[in-house]
Motif scaffolding. Structure first.
Motif, PDB file in Angstrom:
ATOM      1  N   LEU A 138       0.845  -1.180   0.000  1.00 17.32           N
ATOM      2  CA  LEU A 138       0.000   0.000   0.000  1.00 17.32           C
ATOM      3  C   LEU A 138       0.885   1.236   0.000  1.00 17.32           C
ATOM      4  O   LEU A 138       1.715   1.413   0.900  1.00 17.32           O
ATOM      5  N   LYS A 139       0.734   2.080  -1.028  1.00 20.51           N
ATOM      6  CA  LYS A 139       1.472   3.339  -1.142  1.00 20.51           C
ATOM      7  C   LYS A 139       2.981   3.128  -1.011  1.00 20.51           C
ATOM      8  O   LYS A 139       3.677   3.887  -0.344  1.00 20.51           O
ATOM      9  N   TRP A 154       4.512   0.847   0.568  1.00 23.49           N
ATOM     10  CA  TRP A 154       4.867   0.082   1.762  1.00 23.49           C
ATOM     11  C   TRP A 154       4.508  -1.387   1.569  1.00 23.49           C
ATOM     12  O   TRP A 154       3.423  -1.713   1.102  1.00 23.49           O
ATOM     13  N   LYS A 212       9.653  -0.201   3.297  1.00 24.02           N
ATOM     14  CA  LYS A 212       9.558   0.589   2.072  1.00 24.02           C
ATOM     15  C   LYS A 212      10.946   0.828   1.494  1.00 24.02           C
ATOM     16  O   LYS A 212      11.866   1.235   2.210  1.00 24.02           O
ATOM     17  N   SER A 246       5.244   9.087   5.709  1.00 24.41           N
ATOM     18  CA  SER A 246       4.781   7.952   6.500  1.00 24.41           C
ATOM     19  C   SER A 246       3.977   8.422   7.696  1.00 24.41           C
ATOM     20  O   SER A 246       2.967   7.828   8.053  1.00 24.41           O
ATOM     21  N   SER A 253       0.483   9.450   6.670  1.00 25.96           N
ATOM     22  CA  SER A 253      -0.420   8.353   6.344  1.00 25.96           C
ATOM     23  C   SER A 253      -1.027   7.715   7.578  1.00 25.96           C
ATOM     24  O   SER A 253      -1.988   6.967   7.481  1.00 25.96           O
TER      25      SER A 253
END
Length: 233
Positions: free
Chosen positions: A5-6, A8, A22, A134, A137
């Protein structure tokens, strides 16, 4: 198993911890790890434990001291930690900056201000940007009281790495401590540390476990065990 996700790679939830990884495109081979956990303590107490009571949650901690105070919320700190034989113990010299009683918003503007101030040396701009992203998010539409701690390795004229020790490098270390009310907090730790002398494969397979163990120790250091007799009310 894991999901993405994104950017990660999430390894899911285990023992009430969320772990993710990540890869960054700044030329350094080490990636960024993220670990989140809930702790039965308010943000200010957790921040104090991170800053001043490492011996209560890090079994490998040997010693540490402040080299220079830069302002009320920033200082240069050196410390040593044990390493598993046959590797030598590791030495760190970091600038540590923190903020307390802040209100997180949804666009991350305050985090950008915190993470970029008083950090003159040590981490690349892309690493800092990734850390900020991060943190953003992890937020939602609600405002919550929080503390932030930012640590980055630097060079300092008064820093002295003891003989036979290896100087490790903290490329990025960010703690976001959010109040969940009722004396509880959510702690998110972003970590990118070069311990020196380890292979890339070791970081991929082992460092995540080290990070989760460290966060578990931090959480468990706040667990109060009642060893006395039970009382009836």
């Amino acid at each position: 198993s894991y999901t993405k996700l994104k950017g990660w790679t999430s390894f899911g939830k285990n023992n009430d911890l969320d772990l993710a990884f990540k890869k960054l495109d700044d030329g350094h081979p080490l990636g960024l790890w993220k670990c989140s956990i809930e702790i039965e303590a308010p943000p200010i107490e957790i921040l104090n434990r991170l800053l001043n009571e490492r011996n209560l949650w890090d079994d490998d901690f040997q010693s540490g001291n402040i080299i220079e105070k830069l302002n009320r919320n920033t200082h240069v700190y050196q410390y040593t930690i044990n390493s598993m034989a046959p590797l030598a113990s590791r030495y760190f010299c970091e600038v540590r900056s923190w903020r307390t009683n802040i209100q997180l918003n949804t666009n991350g503007s305050y985090q950008n201000k915190i993470l970029s101030k008083n950090l003159p040396i040590g981490s690349s701009s892309s690493t800092s940007s990734s850390a900020i992203g991060s943190f953003n998010s992890t937020q939602n539409s609600q405002q919550r009281e929080a503390c932030v701690l930012v640590c980055t390795s630097i060079e300092h004229p008064n820093a002295r790495c003891p003989p036979k020790l290896v100087r490790a490098v903290t490329l990025a270390s960010r703690y976001l401590i959010q109040s969940y009310g009722c004396g509880k907090s959510k702690v998110t730790h972003l970590s990118r540390v070069d311990l020196m002398g380890r292979s890339h494969e070791w970081y991929s397979k082992v460092y995540g476990s080290i990070l989760t163990r460290s966060m578990t120790k931090l959480r468990d250091s706040f667990v109060h065990i009642n060893t006395g007799p039970e009382t009836k009310v």
